[in-house]
Design a protein around this motif. Structure first.
Motif, short mmCIF file in Angstrom:
data_model
loop_
_atom_site.label_atom_id
_atom_site.label_comp_id
_atom_site.label_asym_id
_atom_site.label_seq_id
_atom_site.Cartn_x
_atom_site.Cartn_y
_atom_site.Cartn_z
N ASN A 1 0.81 -1.22 0.00
CA ASN A 1 0.00 0.00 0.00
C ASN A 1 0.84 1.27 0.00
O ASN A 1 0.29 2.36 0.11
CB ASN A 1 -0.92 0.01 1.23
N ASN A 2 2.14 1.16 -0.07
CA ASN A 2 3.01 2.34 -0.07
C ASN A 2 3.02 3.01 -1.43
O ASN A 2 3.04 2.33 -2.46
CB ASN A 2 4.43 1.96 0.34
N LYS A 3 3.02 4.32 -1.43
CA LYS A 3 2.99 5.09 -2.66
C LYS A 3 4.37 5.12 -3.32
O LYS A 3 5.39 5.00 -2.65
CB LYS A 3 2.55 6.52 -2.38
N ASP A 4 4.37 5.31 -4.66
CA ASP A 4 5.61 5.52 -5.38
C ASP A 4 6.22 6.85 -4.95
O ASP A 4 5.51 7.79 -4.59
CB ASP A 4 5.36 5.55 -6.89
N VAL A 5 7.54 6.93 -4.99
CA VAL A 5 8.24 8.16 -4.60
C VAL A 5 9.00 8.68 -5.81
O VAL A 5 9.87 7.99 -6.36
CB VAL A 5 9.23 7.89 -3.43
N ASP A 6 8.69 9.91 -6.22
CA ASP A 6 9.39 10.55 -7.33
C ASP A 6 10.65 11.21 -6.77
O ASP A 6 10.57 12.13 -5.96
CB ASP A 6 8.50 11.59 -8.00
N VAL A 7 11.81 10.72 -7.17
CA VAL A 7 13.07 11.28 -6.70
C VAL A 7 13.85 11.95 -7.83
O VAL A 7 15.06 12.09 -7.78
CB VAL A 7 13.94 10.21 -5.98
N SER A 8 13.12 12.39 -8.86
CA SER A 8 13.74 13.12 -9.97
C SER A 8 14.24 14.46 -9.47
O SER A 8 13.70 15.02 -8.51
CB SER A 8 12.74 13.33 -11.09
N GLY A 9 15.25 14.99 -10.12
CA GLY A 9 15.76 16.30 -9.72
C GLY A 9 17.04 16.64 -10.45
O GLY A 9 17.35 16.08 -11.51
N THR A 10 17.80 17.55 -9.85
CA THR A 10 19.06 18.00 -10.44
C THR A 10 20.19 17.86 -9.41
O THR A 10 19.97 18.00 -8.21
CB THR A 10 18.98 19.46 -10.91
N VAL A 11 21.36 17.60 -9.93
CA VAL A 11 22.57 17.48 -9.11
C VAL A 11 23.65 18.37 -9.72
O VAL A 11 23.89 18.28 -10.93
CB VAL A 11 23.06 16.00 -9.03
N ILE A 12 24.25 19.19 -8.89
CA ILE A 12 25.35 20.04 -9.34
C ILE A 12 26.61 19.55 -8.66
O ILE A 12 26.61 19.23 -7.47
CB ILE A 12 25.07 21.52 -9.02
N GLY A 13 27.69 19.46 -9.42
CA GLY A 13 28.95 18.97 -8.87
C GLY A 13 30.14 19.79 -9.34
O GLY A 13 30.04 20.58 -10.28
#
Length: 179
Positions: free
Chosen positions: A160-172
């Motif tokens: 019953n756990n929802k999907d987690v959107d972990v999209s984003g940006t990474v700067i290095g």
């Protein structure tokens, strides 16, 4: 006609200056190492509290190079410590531009939530990214660069756990050296 010759001469001199002024080098191998300094999520529910890890890339004198990335991002949550672990495998191309080093690349890998109950509530997610790096060469064999990554990933919830959107940006930031 006279203006055309002046323009042609100016254009040729500017091109020669850029070519001669660039840090042209014949290298057999180059290696680049970097660290992530900022990770932000597209989903406003997720907030980053810091990122740590590394980027490692290598290139032979062929058209493309390859790399590996591994970093963890602390996610602000209610009371519990949650981290996002990201692992990527990359291919990249260093564009032949004088004066600067412009790299473009693609990556694929996985993401996972790391906490006490995360493995029982969420699966690992697949991740895709495109990235670019802008570097300034110096001393003929070294380069300091800033990179930007756009990551797309969703971690599937179990039961019953929802999907987690972990999209984003990474700067290095990073440095490379050629041999």
């Amino acid at each position: 006609m006279k203006h055309k010759k002046k323009f042609s001469l100016s254009f040729a001199l500017a091109g020669a200056f850029l070519f001669i002024g660039s840090q042209a080098k014949a290298e057999f191998f180059s290696i680049s190492a970097g660290i992530p300094i900022l990770h932000s999520f597209s989903d406003s529910k997720n907030k980053s509290e810091g990122v740590s890890g590394f980027f490692l890339h290598g290139k032979l004198p062929i058209l493309v190079g390859a790399g590996y990335e591994s970093y963890k991002t602390k996610i602000k949550s209610d009371g519990s410590q949650v981290e996002l672990g990201t692992t990527m495998y990359d291919v990249f191309y260093l564009l032949p531009i004088p004066i600067i080093n412009l790299t473009v690349g693609l990556g694929a890998g996985q993401t996972e939530l790391i906490c006490n109950s995360c493995s029982s509530s969420h699966d690992r997610g697949t991740a895709m990214q495109w990235y670019t790096s802008l570097g300034y060469p110096f001393l003929g064999i070294m380069d300091l660069h800033l990179s930007y990554r756009s990551v797309t990933s969703t971690i599937k919830g179990k039961s019953n756990n929802k999907d987690v959107d972990v999209s984003g940006t990474v700067i290095g930031i990073g440095a490379s050296i050629g041999f």
